[in-house]
Design an enzyme around this catalytic site. Structure first.
Site, PDB file in Angstrom:
ATOM      1  N   GLY A 138      73.622  71.613  14.447  1.00 12.95           N
ATOM      2  CA  GLY A 138      74.972  72.819  13.848  1.00 12.95           C
ATOM      3  C   GLY A 138      73.932  74.177  13.835  1.00 12.95           C
ATOM      4  N   ARG A 158      62.129  64.409  15.790  1.00 10.35           N
ATOM      5  CA  ARG A 158      62.075  65.744  14.720  1.00 10.35           C
ATOM      6  C   ARG A 158      60.332  65.523  13.398  1.00 10.35           C
ATOM      7  NH1 ARG A 158      68.197  65.547  13.439  1.00 10.35           N
ATOM      8  NH2 ARG A 158      69.217  67.881  14.128  1.00 10.35           N
ATOM      9  N   LYS A 172      80.585  64.641  14.971  1.00  4.94           N
ATOM     10  CA  LYS A 172      80.317  65.457  13.737  1.00  4.94           C
ATOM     11  C   LYS A 172      81.856  66.687  13.779  1.00  4.94           C
ATOM     12  CE  LYS A 172      76.033  65.832  13.282  1.00  4.94           C
ATOM     13  NZ  LYS A 172      74.666  66.070  13.212  1.00  4.94           N
ATOM     14  N   GLY A 232      70.432  65.928  16.490  1.00  2.87           N
ATOM     15  CA  GLY A 232      69.561  64.601  16.974  1.00  2.87           C
ATOM     16  C   GLY A 232      70.334  63.623  18.018  1.00  2.87           C
TER      17      GLY A 232
HETATM   18  P1  ADP Z   1      74.331  65.713  17.505  1.00  6.45           P
HETATM   19  O1  ADP Z   1      73.233  64.394  16.833  1.00  6.45           O
HETATM   20  O2  ADP Z   1      73.827  66.228  18.677  1.00  6.45           O
HETATM   21  O3  ADP Z   1      74.687  66.507  17.437  1.00  6.45           O
HETATM   22  P2  ADP Z   1      76.456  64.242  16.654  1.00  6.45           P
HETATM   23  O4  ADP Z   1      76.009  63.529  15.459  1.00  6.45           O
HETATM   24  O5  ADP Z   1      77.749  64.820  16.988  1.00  6.45           O
HETATM   25  O6  ADP Z   1      75.246  64.675  17.982  1.00  6.45           O
HETATM   26  O7  ADP Z   1      77.010  63.233  17.449  1.00  6.45           O
HETATM   27  C1  ADP Z   1      76.664  62.021  17.619  1.00  6.45           C
HETATM   28  C2  ADP Z   1      77.292  60.926  18.360  1.00  6.45           C
HETATM   29  O8  ADP Z   1      78.819  60.759  18.392  1.00  6.45           O
HETATM   30  C3  ADP Z   1      76.796  59.627  19.229  1.00  6.45           C
HETATM   31  O9  ADP Z   1      76.508  59.079  18.791  1.00  6.45           O
HETATM   32  C4  ADP Z   1      77.883  58.822  19.885  1.00  6.45           C
HETATM   33  O10 ADP Z   1      77.858  57.673  19.603  1.00  6.45           O
HETATM   34  C5  ADP Z   1      79.395  59.685  19.401  1.00  6.45           C
HETATM   35  N1  ADP Z   1      79.914  59.878  20.362  1.00  6.45           N
HETATM   36  C6  ADP Z   1      80.648  60.513  21.049  1.00  6.45           C
HETATM   37  N2  ADP Z   1      81.093  60.099  21.858  1.00  6.45           N
HETATM   38  C7  ADP Z   1      82.368  59.544  20.417  1.00  6.45           C
HETATM   39  C8  ADP Z   1      83.699  59.431  20.783  1.00  6.45           C
HETATM   40  N3  ADP Z   1      84.504  59.463  22.198  1.00  6.45           N
HETATM   41  N4  ADP Z   1      83.293  58.502  20.107  1.00  6.45           N
HETATM   42  C9  ADP Z   1      83.381  57.923  18.864  1.00  6.45           C
HETATM   43  N5  ADP Z   1      82.138  58.542  19.151  1.00  6.45           N
HETATM   44  C10 ADP Z   1      81.568  59.338  19.687  1.00  6.45           C
HETATM   45 MG    MG Z   2      74.049  63.278  15.069  1.00  2.32          MG
END
Ligand code: ADP
Ligand code: MG
Length: 405
Positions: free
Chosen positions: A376, A42, A203, A353
């Site tokens: 998002g 980013r 999230k 991210g």
């Molecule tokens: P992004 O940044 O790609 O939009 P998020 O921020 O929503 O994704 O989520 C990413 C995080 O979710 C990662 O750090 C990962 O470790 C965590 N994650 C994935 N699956 C699980 C789970 N089953 N329990 C807890 N955390 C999780």
């Molecule tokens: Mg994230």
């Protein structure tokens, strides 16, 4: 027929020489426990706006949110210091990082053509999240040109992404914002079918809220992470102490009732007793999850069910890892889906991210059709919603054109 893709002004259309340029970037990078940046995509993606404004003689301020600070309380963990250092490295100069910048000060009075300062985490300013008009007006007073280059935050109406654009003398989109909107607009205008969405991650509340509209647009919605856990809960499966959003179970249930065949739920999972890299991992069929288990990844049978959907897809959109891929023992599900996406003939779009961090980790970046800095934001774009940060730039763009004609 030529259709104008965008109605907003672009930074490249604006004369910035000798003017104060406020860039709202998205520099919300993933960091490890020590605060080190684990993926700087980013930041690198935000450099063209900064370089352009500097090269053309702007007096440049750049800010971003980082993580989720409490408003009014900027802690060291929330500081943009590592980000400022990284931008400085990329530009080959040292940068000033300004705290308490909303009302200007000496740094602002002294900011000259070709100068660049980084303004601390904008989400620590009281009123940011509420899209405060008062805060927006104060910030707008700092600049001649407001440039929003934060595509990944465009789905949020906050003071630096929305209200500020109403009050700044000139409001324009930065090159990253413009490029993302152009690329996603083209890719998603008439996507090749079947359209498969993969939504995972942590999230849960923000993302689950988008799924009701998204599920109608896609042929399959693959869920992972905390999202999948919430669906499992809604379907009556035990999830132990796993990450989930119990408040959103009714919403998840509505989606399952309406679109059960579009949402394949995990049939097996990888569990542990603790959220730790060295926690022993056990594969369990879904109904064997115990009260003290944490579901940290999808299991191999689930992967085997999902891969054919990815192989047969025409278009794949991916936001959110399906497990805690940062820990080796819980990375297999995300890795297998990532490799299936890379191998699929489908046009793939990935964003978020941590999703970008997963793509980097599994070395598939060059086999993804388009990598978006948004997570998002691109899910909302896909859903067909007008992103509030884009809507306000378009309104200001129309206004500017009307005045000029
Ligand atoms: P992004 O940044 O790609 O939009 P998020 O921020 O929503 O994704 O989520 C990413 C995080 O979710 C990662 O750090 C990962 O470790 C965590 N994650 C994935 N699956 C699980 C789970 N089953 N329990 C807890 N955390 C999780
Ligand atoms: Mg994230």
């Amino acid at each position: 027929m030529i259709v104008a893709m965008s109605e907003f002004l672009r930074l490249s259309d604006v004369d910035v020489a000798g003017r104060r340029v406020f860039i709202r970037a998205d520099l919300n990078v993933p960091q490890n426990d020590a605060g080190a940046i684990t993926d700087d995509t980013r930041i690198r993606a935000s450099m063209p706006a900064i370089r352009d404004a500097l090269a053309r003689g702007g007096a440049v301020m750049v800010t971003s949110h980082l993580g989720r600070p409490v408003e009014g309380r900027l802690t060291e963990a929330d500081s943009l210091a590592p980000v400022a250092a990284r931008i400085g490295e990329l530009l080959g100069r040292e940068l000033m990082l300004i705290r308490d910048w909303v009302n200007g000060g000496t740094w602002h009075a002294e900011l000259g053509s070709g100068d660049l300062v980084v303004l601390e985490n904008c989400r620590a300013n009281p009123g940011e999240k509420a899209d405060s008009i008062h805060l927006a007006q104060q910030m707008a007073n700092l600049c001649d040109v407001y440039c929003n280059d934060a595509f990944a935050t465009a789905h949020r109406a906050e003071a630096t992404t929305h209200a500020m654009a109403l009050y700044a003398p000139i409001a324009c989109a930065g090159p990253l914002m413009a490029a993302e909107l152009d690329a996603l607009g083209k890719a998603l205008a008439s996507p090749a079918q079947p359209l498969v969405a993969i939504v995972g991650g942590a999230k849960v509340s923000t993302k689950l809220a988008l799924l009701r509209a998204l599920v109608e647009k896609v042929d399959a919605l693959i869920v992972g992470g905390g999202i999948a856990n919430t669906f499992l809960l809604a379907a009556g499966h035990p999830i132990g102490r796993s990450l989930a959003e119990p408040d959103l179970v009714p919403q998840a249930r509505t989606i399952l009732e309406g679109f059960r065949d579009k949402v394949p739920l995990p049939v097996d999972v990888v569990v542990a007793k603790a959220f730790a890299a060295d926690a022993p991992a056990t594969i369990k069929v879904i109904d064997d999850v115990a009260d003290d288990d944490l579901i940290l990844d999808i299991g191999p049978q689930t992967v085997a069910k999902l891969v054919p959907l990815i192989e047969r897809a025409g278009t794949i959109v991916w936001n959110g890892p399906v497990g805690v891929f940062e820990f080796d023992a819980f990375a297999a599900g995300t890795q297998a889906l990532a490799e299936a996406i890379a191998a699929s003939p489908a046009f793939s779009i990935a964003g978020g991210g941590d999703t970008l961090a997963a793509i980097a980790r599994f070395g598939i970046a060059d086999r993804i059709g388009y990598i978006s800095t948004g997570g998002g934001a691109f899910l909302e774009f896909l859903e067909g919603r007008k992103l509030p940060a884009v809507a306000v730039l378009e309104a200001r763009g129309r206004e500017a054109r009307d005045r000029a004609s």
